[in-house]
Design a protein around this motif. Structure first.
Motif, mmCIF file in Angstrom:
data_model
loop_
_atom_site.group_PDB
_atom_site.id
_atom_site.type_symbol
_atom_site.label_atom_id
_atom_site.label_comp_id
_atom_site.label_asym_id
_atom_site.label_seq_id
_atom_site.Cartn_x
_atom_site.Cartn_y
_atom_site.Cartn_z
ATOM 1 N N ARG A 225 -0.998 -2.270 -9.984
ATOM 2 C CA ARG A 225 -1.748 -1.017 -9.993
ATOM 3 C C ARG A 225 -0.824 0.047 -10.572
ATOM 4 O O ARG A 225 0.089 0.528 -9.896
ATOM 5 C CB ARG A 225 -2.224 -0.636 -8.599
ATOM 6 N N ALA A 264 0.694 -2.728 7.265
ATOM 7 C CA ALA A 264 -0.255 -3.132 6.232
ATOM 8 C C ALA A 264 -0.544 -4.629 6.314
ATOM 9 O O ALA A 264 -1.684 -5.067 6.131
ATOM 10 C CB ALA A 264 0.280 -2.763 4.855
ATOM 11 N N GLN A 309 0.014 5.801 1.164
ATOM 12 C CA GLN A 309 -1.353 5.292 1.250
ATOM 13 C C GLN A 309 -1.680 4.360 0.087
ATOM 14 O O GLN A 309 -2.438 3.393 0.239
ATOM 15 C CB GLN A 309 -2.342 6.461 1.286
ATOM 16 N N LEU A 310 -1.110 4.641 -1.091
ATOM 17 C CA LEU A 310 -1.304 3.748 -2.228
ATOM 18 C C LEU A 310 -0.717 2.371 -1.931
ATOM 19 O O LEU A 310 -1.366 1.337 -2.180
ATOM 20 C CB LEU A 310 -0.642 4.336 -3.475
ATOM 21 N N ARG A 312 -0.029 1.032 1.062
ATOM 22 C CA ARG A 312 -0.764 0.352 2.134
ATOM 23 C C ARG A 312 -2.102 -0.177 1.631
ATOM 24 O O ARG A 312 -2.509 -1.301 1.943
ATOM 25 C CB ARG A 312 -0.982 1.312 3.307
ATOM 26 N N GLY A 313 -2.795 0.640 0.823
ATOM 27 C CA GLY A 313 -4.080 0.200 0.302
ATOM 28 C C GLY A 313 -3.948 -1.017 -0.609
ATOM 29 O O GLY A 313 -4.781 -1.928 -0.566
ATOM 30 N N MET A 314 -2.888 -1.055 -1.419
ATOM 31 C CA MET A 314 -2.672 -2.216 -2.287
ATOM 32 C C MET A 314 -2.427 -3.476 -1.471
ATOM 33 O O MET A 314 -2.965 -4.542 -1.778
ATOM 34 C CB MET A 314 -1.466 -1.970 -3.206
ATOM 35 N N VAL A 316 -3.186 -4.102 1.830
ATOM 36 C CA VAL A 316 -4.343 -4.507 2.637
ATOM 37 C C VAL A 316 -5.454 -5.044 1.737
ATOM 38 O O VAL A 316 -5.982 -6.139 1.951
ATOM 39 C CB VAL A 316 -4.854 -3.335 3.497
ATOM 40 N N GLY A 317 -5.803 -4.275 0.693
ATOM 41 C CA GLY A 317 -6.900 -4.697 -0.173
ATOM 42 C C GLY A 317 -6.560 -5.932 -0.995
ATOM 43 O O GLY A 317 -7.370 -6.859 -1.110
ATOM 44 N N ARG A 320 -6.223 -9.028 1.194
ATOM 45 C CA ARG A 320 -7.539 -9.396 1.730
ATOM 46 C C ARG A 320 -8.363 -10.115 0.667
ATOM 47 O O ARG A 320 -9.054 -11.099 0.955
ATOM 48 C CB ARG A 320 -8.256 -8.128 2.195
ATOM 49 N N GLU A 546 -12.121 0.328 12.524
ATOM 50 C CA GLU A 546 -11.166 -0.760 12.723
ATOM 51 C C GLU A 546 -11.361 -1.397 14.101
ATOM 52 O O GLU A 546 -11.255 -2.618 14.258
ATOM 53 C CB GLU A 546 -9.743 -0.241 12.569
#
Length: 610
Positions: A225, A264, A309-310, A312-314, A316-317, A320, A546
């Motif tokens: 990303r 994460a 947040q970027l 963590r989002g990378m 987790v997403g 997943r 959550e």
């Protein structure tokens, strides 16, 4: 009290307190220096967990005698070419590592550059006691002996030799995992415990340093990303451990233990693992130097991201999605201990009471009927005429007859690619479905499998596809304490998306009007009580959505097919087909496998055919 300057020896000991907490901390600094020196092979030898001796030898660029003397001075380093401390690309830049170690131990430093002569320096608790020529190949060798011998206040806080050895092994393992292009060996008290060759691919190195079967039970990760890249391997949810020590996290090649990254990971595996189970993970994060601060901890084990947040989002997403793509997979091979439990019994001679009356000539001796070798001939006849020799069914009491449910094996076995779980052949103990697949024997835990299927359907309801509900003929009132009712009332709208329709009924009760249709007939009181307990019990830091993800797992358990329920063959096959198209159906909501496959090779080995 007046201000005074501290003596040099005390300053070094204070610096040592920041860098050298235990033998493993000193070992980390020495091995990182070897890596930064361009070594392709690093040999580590420790004794008594590193308390009495640490030795690190590498084939890096080496040092001249002048550089060796300078390296033992405080705040001298070769790892920062300029003053831009935030642009450090090596594993470290701190200049007090070697002098700090030398101030609390006896340190022997030997080094040689290509084409030069080897040199040796010995420092005993901050004092140079010897120096001179040394015989060694190109590179550097550092020996640390009697750590904290002259600082008893520090030495008494060291743990046992076994604990210190475990910490040293973890340090070497993490650094070896970060650099798969470098070979590592580790010897403890003369015994080699780790040996990995250089130039390995990432998955092979991770598997060699954790467990060999990780390669067959893991998923590769490769995400980008912008300028941020995440790579590595993560285990299937069914391949988990009881402690989190098998999670290896790296930022720009540096091993870290960061709470953001650990959180994460926990989010990525939410509702795939029980709360006391942890995945095996080796995750490598590459971030531009300006986006991460590696200098927030003296030992550089923690980092701070400009945009957390970027990251963590990378994680987790991305993880997943990787798990979703491989969600049907599970740890397919049964445990070796389970296979070993199968017994191969020798073939016993037939019991006379069962077979004598059914032989063609009941009173003839075996040697007359079958030739000279009565036993082998009997075995041959049993093999060829087993049905003829079977006693009639009415010859045995009905309560001793073997009982079972199985489908006549006339339906063809489906192709493995389209239907890897095969076709149901029967049910054992009203709990396990036995299916025949193209490449082996499949055993499915019906309760665990259906629990996962129900959970995935509930999760789809949370993502916007409302779960069909079934209204109760008579609404049921469930009495709870007032705080529990407050939590349920606050989550009523979200619970309605899961098919649970309830409303407040006085200060200490709620009225349940509908439950998810997929759950069938359930105990409303027990379900609502468990939901209220879950909303209260989960971490307060979790958001409502959550928490509801975790609540859904509780609801799935209430509505799943229980062990002990007899299923028809059609129901078994319907369950198998649904599992094949449902994400994460390879593991139950607690991280255990829902199915295992016994390959035909394993079956044949059990019967001595291979």
């Amino acid at each position: 009290m007046s201000i005074r300057r501290l003596p040099e020896t005390l300053v070094n000991r204070i610096a040592a307190g920041e860098v050298v907490e235990r033998p493993a901390a000193a070992l980390k600094e020495l091995v990182e220096n070897a890596i930064d020196a361009g070594a392709t092979r690093i040999a580590v030898r420790i004794a008594e967990g590193g308390i009495s001796r640490l030795e690190v030898e590498d084939d890096g660029c080496g040092m001249t005698p002048a550089d060796m003397a300078l390296a033992l001075e405080r705040h001298a380093t070769s790892k920062l070419p300029d003053d831009a401390i935030e642009d450090v690309t090596t594993l470290g830049f701190r200049g007090e590592a070697l002098p700090s170690i030398a101030s609390v131990a006896r340190l022997t430093l030997e080094s040689r550059v290509a084409g030069g002569e080897g040199w040796r320096l010995v420092v005993d608790n901050g004092v140079v006691v010897a120096e001179g020529p040394a015989a060694l190949a190109n590179g550097t060798r550092v020996v640390v002996e009697a750590l904290f011998a002259c600082v008893p206040a520090r030495r008494k806080f060291l743990r046992s030799a076994r604990s210190e050895y475990s910490a040293c092994l973890d340090v070497v393992r993490r650094l070896a995992m970060a650099r798969s292009d470098v070979g590592f060996t580790l010897e403890h008290d003369g015994r080699r415990v780790l040996d990995v060759q250089g130039e390995q691919d990432q998955l092979s190195r991770v598997a060699a340093l954790t467990q060999r079967d990780l390669a067959a039970n893991s998923i590769g990760v490769d995400l980008d990303r912008g300028d941020v890249h995440i790579g590595g391997v993560i285990s299937l949810p069914t391949y988990n451990r009881g402690i989190a020590d098998h999670q290896y996290l790296f930022v720009n090649g540096r091993p870290v233990k960061d709470r953001l990254l650990v959180g994460a990971l926990r989010g990525a595996y939410a509702d795939l693992l029980a709360r006391d189970r942890h995945p095996v993970v080796a995750l490598f994060l590459d971030v531009p130097g300006g986006e991460v601060d590696v200098n927030v901890h003296p030992a550089k084990t923690e980092v701070r991201f400009r945009d957390p947040q970027l990251i963590r989002g990378m994680i987790v997403g991305g993880l997943r999605r990787a798990l979703d793509e491989h969600g049907f997979r599970s740890v397919q091979r049964p445990a070796e201990a389970a296979l070993a439990a199968w017994q191969q019994e020798p073939l016993a001679p037939p019991a006379p009471t069962l077979f004598a009356a059914h032989l063609p000539y009941p009173h003839a001796p075996a040697t007359h009927l079958f030739g000279g070798d009565g036993v082998s001939a009997t075995q041959a006849l049993l093999r060829d005429r087993v049905i003829e020799f079977a006693p009639p069914r009415d010859a045995l009491p009905h309560d001793t007859l073997p009982m079972g449910r199985a489908e006549t094996a006339t339906a063809p076995v489906p192709q493995g690619d389209a239907h890897p779980l095969g076709i149901a052949r029967g049910q054992i103990a009203r709990t396990y479905i036995v299916a025949e697949a193209e490449d082996g024997l499949v055993i499915v835990d019906q309760h665990a499998a259906h629990e996962r299927l129900v959970l995935e359907q509930l999760r789809r309801g949370m993502s916007g596809q409302a779960v069909p509900s079934q209204g109760l003929l008579l609404p049921e009132v469930v009495e709870l304490d007032e705080p529990a009712c407050d939590r349920l009332e606050a989550a009523a709208a979200q619970l309605a998306a899961l098919g649970v329709e309830l409303e407040r009924f006085g200060p200490a009760a709620v009225m349940v009007r509908a439950t998810p249709a997929m759950l069938g007939a359930i105990d409303c009181r027990e379900l609502v009580t468990d939901i209220a307990d879950d909303l209260a019990g989960y971490d307060a830091a979790l958001g409502l959505n959550e928490k509801l993800e975790l609540v859904a797992a509780t609801m799935a358990c209430h509505g799943s097919v229980r062990a002990g329920r007899t299923l028809s063959v059609a129901e078994m096959n319907a369950l198998l087909r649904t599992m094949e198209v449902t994400p994460h159906s390879g593991q139950c909501n607690h991280g255990r496998p829902t199915w295992v496959k016994l390959a035909m090779d394993d079956v044949e080995r059990l019967f001595g055919r291979k």
